[in-house]
Design a protein around this motif. Structure first.
Motif, PDB file in Angstrom:
ATOM      1  N   THR A  68      11.416   7.772  -5.611  1.00 21.29           N
ATOM      2  CA  THR A  68      11.144   8.040  -7.035  1.00 21.29           C
ATOM      3  C   THR A  68      10.130   7.057  -7.582  1.00 21.29           C
ATOM      4  O   THR A  68       9.231   7.431  -8.359  1.00 21.29           O
ATOM      5  CB  THR A  68      12.453   7.945  -7.831  1.00 21.29           C
ATOM      6  N   SER A  69      10.244   5.797  -7.177  1.00 22.21           N
ATOM      7  CA  SER A  69       9.283   4.776  -7.631  1.00 22.21           C
ATOM      8  C   SER A  69       7.871   5.106  -7.168  1.00 22.21           C
ATOM      9  O   SER A  69       6.903   4.963  -7.924  1.00 22.21           O
ATOM     10  CB  SER A  69       9.717   3.409  -7.103  1.00 22.21           C
ATOM     11  N   ILE A  70       7.739   5.572  -5.927  1.00 26.40           N
ATOM     12  CA  ILE A  70       6.412   5.914  -5.390  1.00 26.40           C
ATOM     13  C   ILE A  70       5.786   7.064  -6.181  1.00 26.40           C
ATOM     14  O   ILE A  70       4.613   7.021  -6.584  1.00 26.40           O
ATOM     15  CB  ILE A  70       6.524   6.285  -3.899  1.00 26.40           C
TER      16      ILE A  70
ATOM     17  N   THR B 116      19.303   3.892  -1.340  1.00 30.43           N
ATOM     18  CA  THR B 116      18.004   3.218  -1.443  1.00 30.43           C
ATOM     19  C   THR B 116      16.839   4.189  -1.330  1.00 30.43           C
ATOM     20  O   THR B 116      15.811   4.038  -2.017  1.00 30.43           O
ATOM     21  CB  THR B 116      17.895   2.139  -0.354  1.00 30.43           C
ATOM     22  N   ILE B 117      16.969   5.186  -0.487  1.00 24.56           N
ATOM     23  CA  ILE B 117      15.858   6.122  -0.246  1.00 24.56           C
ATOM     24  C   ILE B 117      15.416   6.823  -1.530  1.00 24.56           C
ATOM     25  O   ILE B 117      14.210   6.862  -1.836  1.00 24.56           O
ATOM     26  CB  ILE B 117      16.258   7.138   0.847  1.00 24.56           C
ATOM     27  N   PRO B 118      16.305   7.411  -2.343  1.00 25.63           N
ATOM     28  CA  PRO B 118      15.853   8.071  -3.576  1.00 25.63           C
ATOM     29  C   PRO B 118      15.191   7.104  -4.562  1.00 25.63           C
ATOM     30  O   PRO B 118      14.236   7.483  -5.265  1.00 25.63           O
ATOM     31  CB  PRO B 118      17.141   8.658  -4.161  1.00 25.63           C
ATOM     32  N   VAL B 119      15.679   5.874  -4.610  1.00 24.63           N
ATOM     33  CA  VAL B 119      15.102   4.881  -5.529  1.00 24.63           C
ATOM     34  C   VAL B 119      13.656   4.586  -5.166  1.00 24.63           C
ATOM     35  O   VAL B 119      12.754   4.596  -6.020  1.00 24.63           O
ATOM     36  CB  VAL B 119      15.949   3.585  -5.517  1.00 24.63           C
ATOM     37  N   ILE B 120      13.422   4.323  -3.879  1.00 22.76           N
ATOM     38  CA  ILE B 120      12.054   3.999  -3.434  1.00 22.76           C
ATOM     39  C   ILE B 120      11.148   5.221  -3.575  1.00 22.76           C
ATOM     40  O   ILE B 120      10.010   5.113  -4.048  1.00 22.76           O
ATOM     41  CB  ILE B 120      12.076   3.505  -1.979  1.00 22.76           C
TER      42      ILE B 120
ATOM     43  N   PRO C  98       0.833  -1.206   0.000  1.00 21.46           N
ATOM     44  CA  PRO C  98       0.000   0.000   0.000  1.00 21.46           C
ATOM     45  C   PRO C  98       0.870   1.258   0.000  1.00 21.46           C
ATOM     46  O   PRO C  98       2.019   1.242   0.434  1.00 21.46           O
ATOM     47  CB  PRO C  98      -0.810  -0.124   1.303  1.00 21.46           C
ATOM     48  N   LEU C  99       0.312   2.332  -0.499  1.00 24.34           N
ATOM     49  CA  LEU C  99       1.046   3.593  -0.604  1.00 24.34           C
ATOM     50  C   LEU C  99       1.540   4.060   0.769  1.00 24.34           C
ATOM     51  O   LEU C  99       2.666   4.523   0.908  1.00 24.34           O
ATOM     52  CB  LEU C  99       0.151   4.664  -1.232  1.00 24.34           C
ATOM     53  N   LEU C 100       0.695   3.910   1.805  1.00 19.44           N
ATOM     54  CA  LEU C 100       1.088   4.341   3.151  1.00 19.44           C
ATOM     55  C   LEU C 100       2.276   3.543   3.657  1.00 19.44           C
ATOM     56  O   LEU C 100       3.185   4.091   4.295  1.00 19.44           O
ATOM     57  CB  LEU C 100      -0.101   4.194   4.109  1.00 19.44           C
ATOM     58  N   ALA C 101       2.302   2.247   3.333  1.00 20.78           N
ATOM     59  CA  ALA C 101       3.412   1.392   3.769  1.00 20.78           C
ATOM     60  C   ALA C 101       4.707   1.788   3.061  1.00 20.78           C
ATOM     61  O   ALA C 101       5.797   1.793   3.663  1.00 20.78           O
ATOM     62  CB  ALA C 101       3.082  -0.077   3.509  1.00 20.78           C
ATOM     63  N   GLN C 102       4.600   2.154   1.790  1.00 24.10           N
ATOM     64  CA  GLN C 102       5.786   2.571   1.050  1.00 24.10           C
ATOM     65  C   GLN C 102       6.353   3.882   1.608  1.00 24.10           C
ATOM     66  O   GLN C 102       7.571   4.034   1.770  1.00 24.10           O
ATOM     67  CB  GLN C 102       5.440   2.745  -0.433  1.00 24.10           C
ATOM     68  N   ILE C 103       5.446   4.831   1.899  1.00 25.53           N
ATOM     69  CA  ILE C 103       5.902   6.102   2.482  1.00 25.53           C
ATOM     70  C   ILE C 103       6.519   5.877   3.860  1.00 25.53           C
ATOM     71  O   ILE C 103       7.545   6.468   4.210  1.00 25.53           O
ATOM     72  CB  ILE C 103       4.719   7.098   2.557  1.00 25.53           C
ATOM     73  N   SER C 104       5.900   4.969   4.647  1.00 27.40           N
ATOM     74  CA  SER C 104       6.431   4.645   5.983  1.00 27.40           C
ATOM     75  C   SER C 104       7.823   4.038   5.867  1.00 27.40           C
ATOM     76  O   SER C 104       8.722   4.328   6.685  1.00 27.40           O
ATOM     77  CB  SER C 104       5.500   3.681   6.708  1.00 27.40           C
ATOM     78  N   ALA C 105       8.045   3.216   4.848  1.00 30.75           N
ATOM     79  CA  ALA C 105       9.359   2.598   4.642  1.00 30.75           C
ATOM     80  C   ALA C 105      10.411   3.668   4.348  1.00 30.75           C
ATOM     81  O   ALA C 105      11.552   3.604   4.848  1.00 30.75           O
ATOM     82  CB  ALA C 105       9.286   1.583   3.499  1.00 30.75           C
ATOM     83  N   VAL C 106      10.041   4.665   3.510  1.00 32.81           N
ATOM     84  CA  VAL C 106      10.982   5.754   3.211  1.00 32.81           C
ATOM     85  C   VAL C 106      11.329   6.525   4.484  1.00 32.81           C
ATOM     86  O   VAL C 106      12.505   6.861   4.728  1.00 32.81           O
ATOM     87  CB  VAL C 106      10.386   6.693   2.144  1.00 32.81           C
TER      88      VAL C 106
END
Length: 437
Positions: free
Chosen positions: A82-84, A76-80, A5-13
């Motif tokens: 940018t993907s989001i 890793t942070i910019p890659v994730i 989910p989008l929220l999980a991806q943002i939380s990971a960043v």
């Protein structure tokens, strides 16, 4: 990652950003640790300090883990991120540019600059708290660290760069003095003053701390015997210098108590004094104070006569004189040798002192800054500035200290009145000016 989910991806960043900030903060904290403080905590049994000590035995491994993890997270942070953004807003060059700029700003602020400032301010607390977390990470990463360090050392070897050449650095005396001066919050002013005096011993000679020739209490062997005995009975010292006719003709050092005990013998005669004399101990003028203190300790002497290149007595020095240079006055001086500064400044900001007082002692007692690279006494300093023996009262200013000559006797200045300098006076140039009154 796209299935989350989008929220999980943002939380990971956010988590990766905070983790990167943690390792940046840790790296800065480790480099800012006070090793002496760390050793002290380890001696007191603090577990985290002992763990950090073991980690610092292999600083290259510790820093390698911190840098590797921090670098991987920052990549890793910019890659994730940018993907989001591309999945949410589409593949547009403007969106990609804004995303990269925003993520770079976030990394600089939250993963680099802010954590490193915090790590610098609280290096000890952060390093000790994180030591228990970083230790298993260092242990588990040793194979990877070994590989990376091997490659790095190979490159340094090829470039002929020796990383150990500058590791054994010694602080100079001036650097130690600066370290003590900047430790005002840790060391009391009295202890700091003693340490600073200790570092300055190399630049001080026996001429700076000795009792001048004119102030030496001594006995003339040729004086009437009754007067000689009376002077022994009223003497305040344990040992006295005995000379014949002139103080440069030294016979030896007389132990006062033994001599007084021998005087009870009615058969005691003048010549018996020679049998009680101890050999005098001479030191050349200009001998460094620290070296002389070692001589006293090695030879078990308590008194030495300072002589110039012609063998003329210039003064007398004792271990107490040297110790007083370090820690200040040990005892109150006798009236005959007092320099009239024991009471310090009076209510009007004035102080009357003897012209024979050593400048080092005057600076220490009254917190002045009179120059020490020339004459040793106040009389010598004034005569050097005036370039003549003054007639009558003369006022002058030397190194922001106003003074007035009050009494002259036998071509020497006997007493001088000093005036406490105000803030207005300190702004004036330090020039000597005569004002006959």
């Amino acid at each position: 990652m796209e299935t989350l989910p989008l929220l999980a991806q943002i939380s990971a960043v956010v988590i990766l950003l905070l983790t990167s900030g943690f390792f940046s903060m840790l790296g800065t904290a480790v480099m800012g640790l006070n090793n002496y403080r760390l050793h002290d905590l380890a001696d007191k049994g603090v577990l985290s300090s002992k763990t950090m000590q073991r980690l610092l035995l292999h600083t290259d491994q510790l820093l390698s883990v911190v840098l590797i993890v921090n670098y991987l997270l920052n990549v890793t942070i910019p890659v994730i991120a940018t993907s989001i953004v591309l999945n949410a807003l589409g593949n547009h060059s403007l969106v990609l540019l804004i995303t990269i700029g925003s993520v770079t700003l976030l990394i600089f602020v939250f993963a680099e600059i802010t954590p490193k400032i915090i790590g610098t301010a609280y290096s000890e607390k952060i390093a000790l708290l994180a030591s228990l977390i970083i230790k298993p990470l260092v242990t588990g990463s040793r194979p990877l660290i070994w590989l990376i360090n091997t490659l790095t050392n190979s490159i340094l070897y090829i470039l002929r760069i020796n990383t150990k050449s500058g590791s054994d650095l010694h602080l100079s005396n001036d650097e130690w003095r600066r370290l003590v001066l900047e430790s005002s919050s840790c060391i009391s002013s009295k202890r700091r003053r003693i340490l600073l005096n200790l570092f300055g011993l190399d630049s001080i000679s026996v001429d700076d701390v000795m009792i001048p020739r004119r102030q030496i209490e001594a006995l003339d062997f040729d004086m009437p015997f009754d007067y000689l005995v009376r002077q022994l009975e009223t003497c305040h010292h344990n040992k006295l210098l005995l000379y014949q006719g002139d103080i440069d003709r030294v016979l030896g050092m007389l132990h006062v108590r033994k001599t007084l005990a021998a005087l009870h013998n009615q058969a005691f005669e003048r010549e018996k004094l020679r049998e009680l004399l101890a050999d005098p101990y001479f030191v050349p003028s200009g001998t460094p104070v620290f070296q002389q203190l070692q001589f006293f300790q090695k030879n078990q002497h308590r008194m030495a006569l300072v002589v110039n290149e012609y063998g003329e007595v210039q003064g007398l020095v004792t271990p107490e004189d040297i110790i007083e240079e370090l820690i200040g006055e040990l005892t109150t001086r006798l009236p005959s040798t007092a320099n009239s500064v024991s009471n310090g400044w009076n209510a009007q900001g004035e102080c009357i002192v003897s012209g024979s007082i050593p400048l080092r002692e005057l600076n220490r007692r009254l917190n002045l800054r009179l120059p020490l690279d020339g004459p040793k006494t106040l009389n010598g300093l004034i005569l050097e500035r005036l370039e003549a023996i003054p007639e009558g009262d003369v006022g002058l200013m030397i190194s922001n200290t106003r003074m007035q000559v009050m009494q002259i006797n036998n071509q020497a200045i006997r007493t001088v009145k000093l005036f406490r300098t105000t803030q207005l006076d300190t702004a004036q140039p330090t020039v000597a000016e005569q004002s006959n009154t």
